[in-house]
Design an enzyme around this catalytic site. Sequence first.
Site, PDB file in Angstrom:
ATOM      1  CG  ASP A 258      44.280  34.837 -79.401  1.00 28.89           C
ATOM      2  OD1 ASP A 258      43.617  33.386 -79.679  1.00 28.89           O
ATOM      3  OD2 ASP A 258      45.311  33.980 -79.343  1.00 28.89           O
TER       4      ASP A 258
ATOM      5  CG  HIS B 137      49.568  32.653 -82.121  1.00 30.67           C
ATOM      6  ND1 HIS B 137      49.058  33.947 -81.405  1.00 30.67           N
ATOM      7  CD2 HIS B 137      48.970  31.597 -81.778  1.00 30.67           C
ATOM      8  CE1 HIS B 137      48.106  34.064 -80.832  1.00 30.67           C
ATOM      9  NE2 HIS B 137      47.455  32.318 -81.729  1.00 30.67           N
TER      10      HIS B 137
END
Length: 455
Positions: free
Chosen positions: A320, A269
Amino acid sequence: MKIFAERVLLSEGWKSKQTLTIENGIIISITSGKDESAECVGTVIPGMVNCHSHAFQRAFAGFSEQGSDGQDSFWTWRNVMYQFLANLTAEDAKTIATQLYIEMLKSGYTRVAEFHYLHHDINGQPYSNLATMAEAIFEASEQSGIGLTLLPVLYQYSGFGQLPPNAGQKRFINQTNTFNNLVSDCYQLSQKFGNTNVGIAPHSLRAVDKSSLQDAVAHIRALDSEAPIHIHIAEQQKEVDDCLNYYQQRPVQWLLNNFQLDPQWCLIHATHINEQERDDLIATKAIAGICPTTEANLGDGIFPTAEFLAQGGTIAIGSDSHISVNPVEELRWLEYAQRLIKQQRALLATLEQPSVGQYLWAHTAKIGAQSTNSNTGELAVGKQADLLVLDENKLSLFAARDAHVLDSLIFATQNNVISDVMVNGKWCIRNGAHAIEQQASAAFAQLLKQVSQSL
């Protein structure tokens, strides 16, 4: 094995009429012209690497989209996740991962980095075999055929300042010595399962402290000096604020100041990163692992991708939470987010490679391979034969010159145009189908029906 490609995206660019010879999963030669013994295919591109996966979360995709008067966030989403996983068994984890990995293969992922933190039984107690849950993931990768980089997760606290874990996290928690034993067990398992390797994933700076992080890094590097190390970081603004309050430094800044990052580190991220952190991260050659569809779904924010790449940074992509299992959609939204911010078009490309689609596919496949320490990510002599064959009939409906193939794939196609998928020299998908997909999906659907009754 030999395959003849009418055109193929090699590490040096597009080539036409090439024969690839494959032995023991490795491309040993690439020659011009057709070998009469070769299987004929059309357009071939490298398989994509998924740098960030939580397999069990595939089973609650769609369960967390209920409104809450504008109060929903990443932090409330976590509560749904905790409720969902409370009763999952090792067999359940295998069922979910097998379904997910088949979906990944069909969409073009040929390797996955599994950020695995569901370690213990439903009471939060370690199994007698510490790697019971991890072994379920290895078995799912073997059944599906996808390449696996298992990243056992070190998770100890619920927040900065070594706050005690909450009840929903009880299945994640390990003391450092136990965690290192788990990593060693997984490392031994990887010797039994083909096309797998092991790294580690300290969950986040809020979930580990400096000492435990140091010990975990030292342990995995003693097993494998090039083992991947992945960590969630700066995903949410609250995380940045909490880190500033506790360490008086921003998360990426603190990590850079306290650890020697290298190209085997992947910062997942890194959404809320400032210019100084960006420049310093690029200098380490560590990777930013971007997950555009999950970051959008969770309301995380947008990574400064254009600036990061323009200054020499490297990125990989991941699915994810698996709200989407599609590298095409990840790359599409990677570019589209930048367009929306900057009110410009075709931003993620270079003068040397003006095709956004080709640049992004080639870059993220290659860097994804780096993030997993795997011999994949591009098609060249000596590389593993992880490749995708595109459906010529579907491609013919879009701009299909070499310069436009991957632009069309990413920005124009609405249906899957991947017909065949090879991993490590073995066909896993033929004509869009996987050999066990029907039984895998039936088992998954039954599990989903049971799980939904508890939510």
